[in-house]
Design an enzyme around this catalytic site. Structure first.
Site, short mmCIF file in Angstrom:
data_model
loop_
_atom_site.label_atom_id
_atom_site.label_comp_id
_atom_site.label_asym_id
_atom_site.label_seq_id
_atom_site.Cartn_x
_atom_site.Cartn_y
_atom_site.Cartn_z
N HIS A 259 10.12 -1.08 -4.50
CA HIS A 259 9.81 0.34 -4.11
C HIS A 259 9.37 1.09 -5.01
O HIS A 259 9.44 1.55 -6.21
CB HIS A 259 10.88 1.42 -3.20
CG HIS A 259 11.35 2.11 -2.39
ND1 HIS A 259 10.69 3.52 -2.87
CD2 HIS A 259 10.68 2.20 -0.90
CE1 HIS A 259 10.81 3.38 -1.46
NE2 HIS A 259 10.72 3.30 -0.16
N ASP A 313 12.51 -3.35 4.59
CA ASP A 313 12.08 -3.96 5.34
C ASP A 313 12.01 -5.30 5.30
O ASP A 313 11.74 -6.16 5.96
CB ASP A 313 9.84 -3.80 5.00
CG ASP A 313 9.47 -2.38 5.22
OD1 ASP A 313 9.65 -2.26 6.56
OD2 ASP A 313 8.73 -1.57 4.71
N1 ACO Z 1 7.42 -8.96 -5.94
C1 ACO Z 1 7.43 -9.71 -6.61
N2 ACO Z 1 7.45 -8.37 -8.20
C2 ACO Z 1 6.86 -7.23 -7.79
C3 ACO Z 1 7.35 -7.18 -6.77
C4 ACO Z 1 7.52 -7.60 -5.35
N3 ACO Z 1 8.30 -7.48 -4.28
N4 ACO Z 1 7.04 -5.26 -5.81
C5 ACO Z 1 6.66 -5.13 -7.72
N5 ACO Z 1 6.87 -5.90 -8.38
C6 ACO Z 1 6.51 -5.64 -9.47
C7 ACO Z 1 4.66 -5.84 -10.05
O1 ACO Z 1 4.03 -6.89 -9.85
C8 ACO Z 1 5.09 -5.15 -11.41
O2 ACO Z 1 4.72 -5.93 -12.62
P1 ACO Z 1 3.87 -5.97 -13.75
O3 ACO Z 1 4.93 -4.75 -14.77
O4 ACO Z 1 4.58 -7.53 -14.74
O5 ACO Z 1 2.81 -5.66 -13.49
C9 ACO Z 1 5.71 -4.06 -11.16
O6 ACO Z 1 6.67 -4.83 -10.53
C10 ACO Z 1 5.47 -2.95 -10.57
O7 ACO Z 1 4.50 -2.88 -10.08
P2 ACO Z 1 4.42 -1.56 -9.50
O8 ACO Z 1 3.24 -1.98 -7.92
O9 ACO Z 1 3.43 -0.70 -10.36
O10 ACO Z 1 5.38 -0.91 -8.39
P3 ACO Z 1 5.20 0.12 -7.88
O11 ACO Z 1 6.98 0.35 -7.43
O12 ACO Z 1 4.48 0.95 -7.79
O13 ACO Z 1 5.08 -0.91 -5.56
C11 ACO Z 1 5.33 -1.35 -3.52
C12 ACO Z 1 5.97 -0.60 -5.34
C13 ACO Z 1 4.02 -1.19 -3.89
C14 ACO Z 1 6.38 -1.16 -2.67
C15 ACO Z 1 5.84 -2.91 -4.65
O14 ACO Z 1 6.71 -3.06 -5.04
C16 ACO Z 1 5.39 -3.84 -3.48
O15 ACO Z 1 3.83 -4.28 -3.46
N6 ACO Z 1 6.54 -5.07 -2.61
C17 ACO Z 1 5.89 -5.27 -1.29
C18 ACO Z 1 5.56 -4.33 -0.34
C19 ACO Z 1 7.28 -3.57 -0.28
O16 ACO Z 1 8.23 -4.51 0.24
N7 ACO Z 1 6.22 -3.03 0.35
C20 ACO Z 1 7.41 -1.52 1.64
C21 ACO Z 1 8.15 -0.99 0.90
S1 ACO Z 1 9.08 0.05 1.56
C22 ACO Z 1 8.79 0.79 2.69
O17 ACO Z 1 7.01 2.03 2.16
C23 ACO Z 1 9.03 1.81 3.82
#
Ligand code: ACO
Length: 354
Positions: A259, A313
């Site tokens: 998140h 989610d």
């Molecule tokens: N699975 C595996 N690795 C992850 C995940 C995940 N779900 N989420 C983040 N990471 C990792 C990324 O690969 C990244 O790794 P790195 O630093 O080695 O490159 C690191 O964590 C940071 O990732 P960001 O995308 O910069 O994190 P951010 O906090 O900006 O992203 C997001 C948030 C977009 C929700 C992300 O966690 C994601 O894509 N999750 C999966 C989709 C999801 O569940 N979305 C629903 C969110 S809740 C809502 O909107 C109601």
């Protein structure tokens, strides 16, 4: 050079009194009330009142507000016609288009951006949203849309309009909690997008359409659907570890984790975890929760230290699936297969929208 903040990470655009989020400890308040208290003790109708007016309603205020919501549920026949055209579309596309088309029936107030008119329109859209989703759900199976039932709560009526049966208390309560948990979340991506539209002095319908389009994305609200797709791909709890490892090693993400704000568990997930398990057992399909549990307790455990925990989610997708609230019409496990109208094929040209 001005600083460029991709993804607007840590950028604050405004203040709000409607919610407060502490991402470090996983705390969420709506108007000062803890989400845990609201999820366990309130109804969706009370929470909407709280968010709109700043305080929980008295008994009389709630009765009047609820009556207004119930009276606003119907959608015009023209919207049903639009939804017929959209019947092959994703439900979020149908919702987005239905809301947009509703503006054409709200000509008296659509461009009135006064607080009073905006609240009136907000109440109407809150009431009509489920009617759009349910009508589209039925149309794509060749079933007649059902008129709202004014004797039922917001959640109960939604289930009734979807499936044509009076829902039991437990299922209604489950959906009511789900609606409460999704009612407000500060400046998340969809609210931010909606506010950009509103800030141009556009109108509420346009802002909500913007928000729905943004919410649909798999990195945001669309994650619930992706989690369930992943669970279907995995198929059985025994396959979960290998599937997830391969997926992560090839650079994929486990949907329903991570998140932008929460570094601890999303507090909303707590209220869906046990309910997803109980629902799976009740429906004789415990494996979806077992798959999710494996991913949470084993595969993704090391990610917790990096602040990547389950979000709202993660369990929601399985709940919708088990309730037969599907994104696609055909599913190997769908009860729709037994529906006399068949799956998404038959279309009755004689429709009543009553
Ligand atoms: N699975 C595996 N690795 C992850 C995940 C995940 N779900 N989420 C983040 N990471 C990792 C990324 O690969 C990244 O790794 P790195 O630093 O080695 O490159 C690191 O964590 C940071 O990732 P960001 O995308 O910069 O994190 P951010 O906090 O900006 O992203 C997001 C948030 C977009 C929700 C992300 O966690 C994601 O894509 N999750 C999966 C989709 C999801 O569940 N979305 C629903 C969110 S809740 C809502 O909107 C109601």
């Amino acid at each position: 050079m001005p600083e460029i903040v991709k993804g607007l990470k840590d950028v604050y655009l405004d203040t709000t009194e409607s919610s407060f989020i502490d991402g470090q400890v996983g705390k969420l308040l709506y108007r000062g009330y803890d989400i845990h208290d609201l999820a366990e003790k309130s109804t969706f109708e009370e929470v909407v009142y709280l968010l709109l007016y700043g305080d929980l309603p008295s008994k009389e205020q709630l009765a009047a507000f609820d009556a207004e919501l119930r009276a606003s549920r119907r959608i015009p026949d023209g919207i049903i016609t639009v939804l017929e055209v959209m019947k092959a579309a994703h439900p979020m596309d149908a919702l987005r288009t239905g809301i947009s088309a509703l503006a054409g029936y709200d000509v008296a107030e659509v461009a009135d951006n006064s607080v009073e008119a905006t609240i009136r329109k907000g109440i109407r859209l809150t009431a009509q949203g489920p009617t759009i989703v349910a009508a589209h759900h039925r149309l794509r199976q060749g079933l007649e849309p059902l008129a709202p039932n004014p004797d039922l709560s917001h959640a109960g009526n939604f289930l009734y309009m979807m499936f044509g049966e009076l829902p039991d208390e437990e299922t209604t309560g489950l959906l009511d909690v789900d609606f409460i948990l999704h009612a407000e979340h500060g400046a998340n991506a969809s609210a931010f997008a909606a506010r950009v539209t509103a800030s141009t002095i556009s109108d509420l319908h346009s802002a909500v359409v913007t928000g729905v389009g943004t919410l649909k994305g798999p990195a945001h609200g669309g994650a619930a659907e992706e989690v369930m797709k992943m669970s279907l791909d995995i198929g059985n709890p025994e396959n979960a570890e290998e599937y997830a490892r391969n997926h992560l090693e090839s650079g994929g993400r486990i949907m329903g984790f991570g998140h932008r704000v929460y570094r601890a568990e999303d507090p909303r997930a707590r209220h869906l975890r046990d309910r997803a398990q109980a629902l799976g057992e009740k429906k004789g399909e415990p494996r979806w929760f077992q798959i999710l549990s494996h991913l949470e307790q084993k595969t993704m455990l090391p990610y917790r230290d990096r602040g990547i925990c389950v979000n709202v989610d993660f369990f929601a997708g399985a709940i919708y699936y088990l309730l037969d609230i599907r994104t696609t019409c055909s599913s190997p496990f769908s009860h729709l297969a037994a529906s006399p109208a068949g799956r998404c094929s038959a279309w009755s040209s004689t429709r009543t929208t009553s």
